[in-house]
Design an enzyme around this catalytic site. Sequence first.
Site, PDB file in Angstrom:
ATOM      1  N   ASP A  90     100.092  40.661 -50.748  1.00 15.00           N
ATOM      2  CA  ASP A  90     100.660  40.247 -49.456  1.00 15.00           C
ATOM      3  C   ASP A  90     102.162  40.002 -49.631  1.00 15.00           C
ATOM      4  O   ASP A  90     102.586  39.350 -50.597  1.00 15.00           O
ATOM      5  CB  ASP A  90      99.940  38.949 -49.024  1.00 15.00           C
ATOM      6  N   HIS A  91     102.955  40.517 -48.721  1.00 16.75           N
ATOM      7  CA  HIS A  91     104.413  40.282 -48.723  1.00 16.75           C
ATOM      8  C   HIS A  91     105.099  40.614 -50.046  1.00 16.75           C
ATOM      9  O   HIS A  91     105.988  39.860 -50.489  1.00 16.75           O
ATOM     10  CB  HIS A  91     104.742  38.831 -48.343  1.00 16.75           C
ATOM     11  N   HIS A 117     104.299  32.573 -39.176  1.00 13.25           N
ATOM     12  CA  HIS A 117     103.539  32.042 -40.311  1.00 13.25           C
ATOM     13  C   HIS A 117     103.545  30.512 -40.312  1.00 13.25           C
ATOM     14  O   HIS A 117     104.557  29.897 -39.985  1.00 13.25           O
ATOM     15  CB  HIS A 117     104.155  32.493 -41.639  1.00 13.25           C
ATOM     16  N   GLY A 118     102.423  29.932 -40.747  1.00 15.49           N
ATOM     17  CA  GLY A 118     102.394  28.485 -40.979  1.00 15.49           C
ATOM     18  C   GLY A 118     101.866  27.706 -39.787  1.00 15.49           C
ATOM     19  O   GLY A 118     101.135  28.236 -38.959  1.00 15.49           O
ATOM     20  N   HIS A 139     100.246  39.212 -38.601  1.00 18.63           N
ATOM     21  CA  HIS A 139     100.475  38.124 -39.560  1.00 18.63           C
ATOM     22  C   HIS A 139     100.489  36.806 -38.801  1.00 18.63           C
ATOM     23  O   HIS A 139     100.676  36.775 -37.591  1.00 18.63           O
ATOM     24  CB  HIS A 139     101.812  38.332 -40.282  1.00 18.63           C
ATOM     25  N   GLY A 140     100.298  35.708 -39.550  1.00 21.33           N
ATOM     26  CA  GLY A 140     100.325  34.396 -38.896  1.00 21.33           C
ATOM     27  C   GLY A 140      99.092  34.179 -38.041  1.00 21.33           C
ATOM     28  O   GLY A 140      99.168  33.700 -36.912  1.00 21.33           O
ATOM     29  N   SER A 198      96.838  32.001 -38.335  1.00 23.21           N
ATOM     30  CA  SER A 198      96.435  30.594 -38.195  1.00 23.21           C
ATOM     31  C   SER A 198      96.988  29.985 -36.916  1.00 23.21           C
ATOM     32  O   SER A 198      98.139  30.263 -36.542  1.00 23.21           O
ATOM     33  CB  SER A 198      96.947  29.774 -39.385  1.00 23.21           C
ATOM     34  N   ASN A 258      95.967  38.384 -40.855  1.00 24.43           N
ATOM     35  CA  ASN A 258      96.253  37.596 -42.053  1.00 24.43           C
ATOM     36  C   ASN A 258      96.082  36.111 -41.771  1.00 24.43           C
ATOM     37  O   ASN A 258      96.627  35.598 -40.784  1.00 24.43           O
ATOM     38  CB  ASN A 258      97.704  37.823 -42.479  1.00 24.43           C
ATOM     39  N   VAL A 259      95.363  35.443 -42.657  1.00 22.43           N
ATOM     40  CA  VAL A 259      95.107  34.014 -42.470  1.00 22.43           C
ATOM     41  C   VAL A 259      95.325  33.290 -43.795  1.00 22.43           C
ATOM     42  O   VAL A 259      94.687  33.611 -44.798  1.00 22.43           O
ATOM     43  CB  VAL A 259      93.653  33.762 -42.014  1.00 22.43           C
TER      44      VAL A 259
HETATM   45  P1  13P Z   1      99.292  31.884 -41.668  1.00 20.43           P
HETATM   46  O1  13P Z   1      99.544  30.985 -42.841  1.00 20.43           O
HETATM   47  O2  13P Z   1     100.047  31.462 -40.458  1.00 20.43           O
HETATM   48  O3  13P Z   1      97.854  32.107 -41.411  1.00 20.43           O
HETATM   49  O4  13P Z   1      99.925  33.321 -42.044  1.00 20.43           O
HETATM   50  C1  13P Z   1      99.347  34.044 -43.071  1.00 20.43           C
HETATM   51  C2  13P Z   1     100.014  35.346 -43.267  1.00 20.43           C
HETATM   52  O5  13P Z   1     100.441  35.995 -42.341  1.00 20.43           O
HETATM   53  C3  13P Z   1     100.098  35.851 -44.649  1.00 20.43           C
HETATM   54  O6  13P Z   1     100.778  37.042 -44.724  1.00 20.43           O
END
Ligand code: 13P
Length: 294
Positions: free
Chosen positions: A82-83, A178-179, A208-209, A211, A230-231
């Site tokens: 990831d990333h 993210h976060g 992405h992001g 959560s 992505n979580v």
């Molecule tokens: P979150 O932490 O917001 O779920 O994002 C995860 C993410 O996108 C990892 O690439």
Amino acid sequence: MLVSMKSLLDHADENTYAVMAMNSINIEMVRAGIEAATEERSPIIIQMGPGQIAKHAHLDAIVPVVRALAEKAPVPIALNLDHGARLEDEVRAIQEGFTNVMIDASSLPFEENVQRTRTVVTLAHPKGVSVEAELGHVGQAAAGDGRTDDMYTDVAQACEFVERTGCDALAVAIGTAHGTYPKGYVPKLDFNRLAELKRALQMPLVLHGGSGSGEENLKAAVAGGINKINVCTDAFQAAKEGMLALLSENPAADFLALQMAAEASIKAFVKKYLHIIGSNDRYTYAAFDSGSKE
Ligand code: 13P
């Protein structure tokens, strides 16, 4: 079984659902994800980012764990970097047997993003490893990113980008970050932009992001063509809540019990998430149905 991420996402794209990609930093997370996927007859992607790898999920230890658990699972599992940003991280992941690498050059100018992504595609594809890239930029919830469209993915640029790089999946910026979002804030996603991107690109798109995005947003994103979500933050939170619940019930709980509580909590969280994004019951397997997983 461990499979290429491209094969998972192409199937999801053809059948309009999304595959969860959970950032997983230890055996408890990997096992929780794979067991949840197995019980829900769902694919899943296990992933980790360079920072998580450097701090805790060292590749020489975590990759054999993922491989061992994935290979005996009756559902398809992909392992994703990831990333990834540095070429050396991409090369190492390919050598270690990751089945997909992400190259995130999304904060660089367009031309540089194209060049870096193209380079990674050239290295990965001959080894049977697929590539996710990012265009537009998914920033940080804490910084307020994603609330305006200044970082959103441009449709015409995305077409040129995919054409020139040959990437297999594209992470798009449509309003998530993210976060952890501020309390009570639910992101507003640009579903028109998503529809335009999907129509123009006709390929697996990544959010992405994942959560804190809200169930309705996630479902609408999947209906609109997102095939990988992505979580990280919510999965870490599930682990923490599992441990806190046990501690409040029994302050003398030992380390083993805490790890097991964390794993059970992540597994329950993943199972629920798989239903929200529609990846449950996508695979059948005779051995499981007859009661034996061997
Ligand atoms: P979150 O932490 O917001 O779920 O994002 C995860 C993410 O996108 C990892 O690439």
